[in-house]
Motif scaffolding. Structure first.
Motif, PDB file in Angstrom:
ATOM      1  N   ASN A 423       0.822  -1.214   0.000  1.00  0.00           N
ATOM      2  CA  ASN A 423       0.000   0.000   0.000  1.00  0.00           C
ATOM      3  C   ASN A 423       0.858   1.267   0.000  1.00  0.00           C
ATOM      4  O   ASN A 423       0.516   2.255  -0.651  1.00  0.00           O
ATOM      5  CB  ASN A 423      -0.919   0.018   1.230  1.00  0.00           C
ATOM      6  CG  ASN A 423      -2.146  -0.850   1.036  1.00  0.00           C
ATOM      7  OD1 ASN A 423      -2.377  -1.383  -0.047  1.00  0.00           O
ATOM      8  ND2 ASN A 423      -2.942  -0.995   2.081  1.00  0.00           N
ATOM      9  N   ILE A 424       1.950   1.232   0.738  1.00  0.00           N
ATOM     10  CA  ILE A 424       2.849   2.393   0.779  1.00  0.00           C
ATOM     11  C   ILE A 424       3.402   2.672  -0.616  1.00  0.00           C
ATOM     12  O   ILE A 424       3.383   3.814  -1.098  1.00  0.00           O
ATOM     13  CB  ILE A 424       3.999   2.166   1.787  1.00  0.00           C
ATOM     14  CG1 ILE A 424       3.457   2.191   3.219  1.00  0.00           C
ATOM     15  CG2 ILE A 424       5.102   3.207   1.600  1.00  0.00           C
ATOM     16  CD1 ILE A 424       4.462   1.732   4.283  1.00  0.00           C
ATOM     17  N   SER A 456      -5.341   3.266   0.823  1.00  0.00           N
ATOM     18  CA  SER A 456      -4.026   2.886   1.340  1.00  0.00           C
ATOM     19  C   SER A 456      -3.611   3.757   2.514  1.00  0.00           C
ATOM     20  O   SER A 456      -3.232   3.257   3.590  1.00  0.00           O
ATOM     21  CB  SER A 456      -2.973   2.985   0.221  1.00  0.00           C
ATOM     22  OG  SER A 456      -3.292   2.097  -0.827  1.00  0.00           O
ATOM     23  N   ARG A 457      -3.703   5.070   2.351  1.00  0.00           N
ATOM     24  CA  ARG A 457      -3.202   5.946   3.429  1.00  0.00           C
ATOM     25  C   ARG A 457      -4.179   5.991   4.605  1.00  0.00           C
ATOM     26  O   ARG A 457      -3.760   6.058   5.771  1.00  0.00           O
ATOM     27  CB  ARG A 457      -2.867   7.338   2.881  1.00  0.00           C
ATOM     28  CG  ARG A 457      -4.030   8.121   2.280  1.00  0.00           C
ATOM     29  CD  ARG A 457      -4.668   9.081   3.247  1.00  0.00           C
ATOM     30  NE  ARG A 457      -5.843   9.720   2.683  1.00  0.00           N
ATOM     31  CZ  ARG A 457      -6.612  10.564   3.359  1.00  0.00           C
ATOM     32  NH1 ARG A 457      -6.359  10.833   4.621  1.00  0.00           N
ATOM     33  NH2 ARG A 457      -7.669  11.101   2.777  1.00  0.00           N
ATOM     34  N   ILE A 460      -3.817   2.690   6.751  1.00  0.00           N
ATOM     35  CA  ILE A 460      -2.634   2.683   7.629  1.00  0.00           C
ATOM     36  C   ILE A 460      -2.831   3.689   8.776  1.00  0.00           C
ATOM     37  O   ILE A 460      -2.462   3.410   9.923  1.00  0.00           O
ATOM     38  CB  ILE A 460      -1.345   2.988   6.833  1.00  0.00           C
ATOM     39  CG1 ILE A 460      -1.117   1.916   5.753  1.00  0.00           C
ATOM     40  CG2 ILE A 460      -0.136   3.038   7.770  1.00  0.00           C
ATOM     41  CD1 ILE A 460      -0.014   2.253   4.756  1.00  0.00           C
ATOM     42  N   TRP A 461      -3.427   4.853   8.483  1.00  0.00           N
ATOM     43  CA  TRP A 461      -3.712   5.837   9.540  1.00  0.00           C
ATOM     44  C   TRP A 461      -4.545   5.188  10.650  1.00  0.00           C
ATOM     45  O   TRP A 461      -4.256   5.358  11.839  1.00  0.00           O
ATOM     46  CB  TRP A 461      -4.475   7.032   8.945  1.00  0.00           C
ATOM     47  CG  TRP A 461      -4.779   8.118   9.941  1.00  0.00           C
ATOM     48  CD1 TRP A 461      -4.035   9.234  10.187  1.00  0.00           C
ATOM     49  CD2 TRP A 461      -5.890   8.184  10.853  1.00  0.00           C
ATOM     50  NE1 TRP A 461      -4.616   9.990  11.191  1.00  0.00           N
ATOM     51  CE2 TRP A 461      -5.756   9.373  11.618  1.00  0.00           C
ATOM     52  CE3 TRP A 461      -6.998   7.361  11.111  1.00  0.00           C
ATOM     53  CZ2 TRP A 461      -6.682   9.751  12.602  1.00  0.00           C
ATOM     54  CZ3 TRP A 461      -7.912   7.730  12.097  1.00  0.00           C
ATOM     55  CH2 TRP A 461      -7.752   8.916  12.822  1.00  0.00           C
ATOM     56  N   PHE A 481       5.630   2.767  10.788  1.00  0.00           N
ATOM     57  CA  PHE A 481       5.233   3.187   9.444  1.00  0.00           C
ATOM     58  C   PHE A 481       6.348   4.000   8.779  1.00  0.00           C
ATOM     59  O   PHE A 481       6.682   3.782   7.617  1.00  0.00           O
ATOM     60  CB  PHE A 481       3.941   4.019   9.501  1.00  0.00           C
ATOM     61  CG  PHE A 481       3.729   4.851   8.268  1.00  0.00           C
ATOM     62  CD1 PHE A 481       3.374   4.255   7.055  1.00  0.00           C
ATOM     63  CD2 PHE A 481       3.917   6.228   8.289  1.00  0.00           C
ATOM     64  CE1 PHE A 481       3.210   5.006   5.910  1.00  0.00           C
ATOM     65  CE2 PHE A 481       3.750   6.991   7.150  1.00  0.00           C
ATOM     66  CZ  PHE A 481       3.399   6.382   5.956  1.00  0.00           C
ATOM     67  N   MET A 513       2.604  11.680   1.870  1.00  0.00           N
ATOM     68  CA  MET A 513       2.087  10.414   2.393  1.00  0.00           C
ATOM     69  C   MET A 513       2.327  10.325   3.912  1.00  0.00           C
ATOM     70  O   MET A 513       1.435   9.947   4.673  1.00  0.00           O
ATOM     71  CB  MET A 513       2.771   9.251   1.674  1.00  0.00           C
ATOM     72  CG  MET A 513       2.426   7.871   2.197  1.00  0.00           C
ATOM     73  SD  MET A 513       0.722   7.388   1.864  1.00  0.00           S
ATOM     74  CE  MET A 513       0.781   5.667   2.413  1.00  0.00           C
ATOM     75  N   GLU A 514       3.530  10.694   4.347  1.00  0.00           N
ATOM     76  CA  GLU A 514       3.845  10.636   5.780  1.00  0.00           C
ATOM     77  C   GLU A 514       2.953  11.604   6.565  1.00  0.00           C
ATOM     78  O   GLU A 514       2.396  11.251   7.613  1.00  0.00           O
ATOM     79  CB  GLU A 514       5.314  10.982   6.021  1.00  0.00           C
ATOM     80  CG  GLU A 514       5.664  10.924   7.500  1.00  0.00           C
ATOM     81  CD  GLU A 514       7.116  11.308   7.785  1.00  0.00           C
ATOM     82  OE1 GLU A 514       7.473  11.338   8.984  1.00  0.00           O
ATOM     83  OE2 GLU A 514       7.865  11.592   6.835  1.00  0.00           O
ATOM     84  N   THR A 517      -0.618  10.258   6.786  1.00  0.00           N
ATOM     85  CA  THR A 517      -0.771   8.992   7.491  1.00  0.00           C
ATOM     86  C   THR A 517      -0.478   9.092   8.981  1.00  0.00           C
ATOM     87  O   THR A 517      -0.971   8.286   9.767  1.00  0.00           O
ATOM     88  CB  THR A 517       0.134   7.921   6.818  1.00  0.00           C
ATOM     89  OG1 THR A 517      -0.113   7.931   5.422  1.00  0.00           O
ATOM     90  CG2 THR A 517      -0.160   6.531   7.342  1.00  0.00           C
ATOM     91  N   THR A 518       0.308  10.083   9.385  1.00  0.00           N
ATOM     92  CA  THR A 518       0.683  10.193  10.799  1.00  0.00           C
ATOM     93  C   THR A 518       0.054  11.413  11.485  1.00  0.00           C
ATOM     94  O   THR A 518       0.329  11.678  12.651  1.00  0.00           O
ATOM     95  CB  THR A 518       2.212  10.274  10.958  1.00  0.00           C
ATOM     96  OG1 THR A 518       2.687  11.443  10.274  1.00  0.00           O
ATOM     97  CG2 THR A 518       2.889   9.047  10.403  1.00  0.00           C
ATOM     98  N   LEU A 522      -7.566  12.422  10.638  1.00  0.00           N
ATOM     99  CA  LEU A 522      -7.556  11.854   9.291  1.00  0.00           C
ATOM    100  C   LEU A 522      -8.069  12.904   8.310  1.00  0.00           C
ATOM    101  O   LEU A 522      -9.215  13.370   8.420  1.00  0.00           O
ATOM    102  CB  LEU A 522      -8.442  10.605   9.233  1.00  0.00           C
ATOM    103  CG  LEU A 522      -8.521   9.894   7.878  1.00  0.00           C
ATOM    104  CD1 LEU A 522      -7.162   9.332   7.472  1.00  0.00           C
ATOM    105  CD2 LEU A 522      -9.556   8.778   7.912  1.00  0.00           C
TER     106      LEU A 522
END
Length: 535
Positions: A423-424, A456-457, A460-461, A481, A513-514, A517-518, A522
């Motif tokens: 996914n990443i 994907s993002r 993971i979040w 992650f 993306m980072e 996701t972090t 959201l």
């Protein structure tokens, strides 16, 4: 005395200013119509988006979506939509893609019934291509479109029997930052709709078709009512019969599946179908339940239409649509053909199984992303339909009522480190393409659009938020992650080669993306952040 068109140029401002090269699309008359639309309807969009946020706050606090008690009368009422034009009654196979010139020609020539030209999820709304997309569609409607590939010398031209054209406009959340009304960007949806309708409705009607639209990302019947007002205004402005404009609404958000009757009712003069936008629907499921630790999905690769909550969504959509005289469109097959015979046989088998499930559920047609898969998908619906044009006669009256519990039930499946790393890589490659101006990208045998990167993002979040364990026992944290992201960037560099990697925007994509996701909250759509990076 100033004309209305000259007045429009004073009230609308453009960043950067319109050039002579753009004035063929942005004519004074077209801008006068855009100004009327924006003046009447743009101010209501923030209210609709705020209503989404207020509803999401209830879900964040523990509520779950359900059918609305105050609209039971609509669900229980005896009413039907106005009707379906002749050229939209057979939609057994549709192909989708951005309004890029060669794509438009190939899609209209493909062995399909409909081409959905997409200004939304498979399109990156860079200003130049937004306007070029409108030119391409007008040329297609005028039957004057052609294209010469400078690299190969190959000539592309429209065939004698092109498929029916439907335009998908941007969702309500996306602004058009190049067109301002009183200093505020207008909704991208109004620009896309206004230009396509203004430039083409007359020729489309002369050709025996009409101004047809796909409406994405709706979350509530109030949003459908807004679109209905836009359509009525446009028809009245040009003295067209009520119901000339026709729309298909994508049911691709979890809240919307509980309001399908209400959406059909709000648009009943203009709507012809609902569509199962399955990838965005999965993304919306994650987003809706982002704070619910008991509703965390497994790897996206195993969240298929056989899963009970998705199959229930498909069957309810068919039953609801057919009860109201509307068509029920199936979802996207994102596979692309493979040159390896064994792999290609696997792809065709997957397409056959997926489309058979939809046909058996009673869908009237389905989507593919690649013309090379058209014959396989179409054959399934040819067999199911026989002499019929659609399956409007499939009423699913024997079905037990589908409950809110079924529609919101999480599905079984593993969360794996391999799935997370995959996914990443997919999300980073897609974001890189999108911020570089390309919204439709083949990655690892699938034609990816914004929805898969969103899944994907967001997935993971949510795993980080709830500190979920993977099948190998590792716990997903923000630091884990970040370590995976750094390692997968090295994998991408190896896969793509240093020249491609260093020449692209991969580091920028990884940074976005980072961030997405972090983050503590959201983000609603990655395209909102990405849009700031576009020209």
């Amino acid at each position: 005395m100033e004309s209305q068109a000259q007045q429009a140029l004073k009230e609308l401002s453009f960043v950067p200013p319109i050039t002579e090269m753009e004035s063929d699309v942005l004519t004074d008359e077209a801008l006068s119509f855009i100004l009327k639309l924006a003046t009447r309807f743009a101010h209501r969009v923030p209210e609709l988006l705020e209503a989404r946020e207020a509803r999401q706050a209830q879900f964040d606090a523990g509520a779950t979506p359900d059918f609305l008690p105050d609209t039971a009368e609509i669900r229980n009422g005896d009413w039907r939509i106005r009707g379906i034009p002749e050229d939209l009654q057979d939609r057994r196979l549709e192909i989708t893609g951005p309004p890029e010139r060669k794509m438009v020609i190939n899609a209209l020539n493909a062995n399909v019934k409909v081409f959905m030209a997409d200004f939304e999820d498979s399109f990156s709304p860079v200003w130049g291509p937004v306007l070029q997309g409108q030119r391409n569609l007008t040329d297609a409607i005028n039957r004057t479109i052609s294209y010469n590939n400078p690299a190969t010398g190959k000539h592309y031209a429209l065939g004698d029997d092109p498929s029916v054209l439907i335009c998908r406009v941007r969702g309500l959340h996306l602004k058009e930052k190049h067109v301002l009304l009183n200093g505020t960007p207008i909704p991208g949806a109004l620009l896309d709709f206004g230009l396509y309708f203004f430039r083409n409705h007359k020729t489309l009607l002369e050709n025996g078709s009409g101004p047809y639209f796909y409406l994405p990302k709706l979350q509530a019947h109030q949003e459908a009512a807004w679109w209905n007002d836009v359509f009525c205004f446009a028809e009245d402005e040009f003295n067209l019969t009520r119901g000339t404009i026709k729309a298909t609404v994508l049911i691709e958000t979890l809240p919307a599946v509980f309001e399908m009757d209400e959406i059909l009712h709000a648009l009943k003069d203009h709507i012809v179908a609902l569509n199962c936008g399955r990838w965005d629907y999965i993304f919306s499921y994650i987003k809706t339940f982002r704070h619910h630790p008991d509703r965390v999905l497994p790897d996206r690769q195993v969240v298929t239409m056989e899963k009970p909550f998705l199959n229930a969504y498909s069957r309810l959509l068919v039953k609801t649509c057919h009860h109201r005289g509307a068509m029920a469109m199936g979802g996207m097959a994102a596979f692309i053909p493979s040159k390896d015979p064994e792999k290609n046989a696997w792809v065709l088998d997957k397409i056959n199984a997926d489309k058979s499930l939809e046909a058996n559920n009673g869908h009237d047609g389905t989507w593919v992303a690649h013309p090379g898969l058209a014959d396989t998908a179409k054959a399934v619906f040819d067999a199911a339909l026989g002499e019929r044009k659609n399956q409007l006669d499939v009423m699913r009256e024997q079905d037990a009522p589908i409950t809110a519990k079924e529609l919101t039930e999480p599905c079984e499946g593993d969360r794996t480190e391999e799935g997370m790393r995959h996914n990443i890589r997919v999300a980073v490659q897609y974001i890189e393409a999108w911020i570089s101006g390309n919204g439709c990208v083949p990655i690892y045998g699938l034609m990816e659009d914004a929805a898969t990167a969103e899944i994907s993002r967001a997935s993971i979040w949510q795993w980080i938020k709830h500190e979920k364990s993977l099948s190998n026992g590792k716990t997903v944290t923000a630091d884990f992650f970040r370590a995976c992201l750094a390692e997968e960037m090295e994998v991408l560099k190896q896969e793509l080669g240093e020249t491609v990697f260093n020449g692209g925007k991969y580091q920028q994509a990884a940074s976005l993306m980072e961030q997405l996701t972090t983050s503590d909250e959201l983000a609603d759509f990655l395209t909102l952040s990405g849009y700031e990076l576009l020209d």
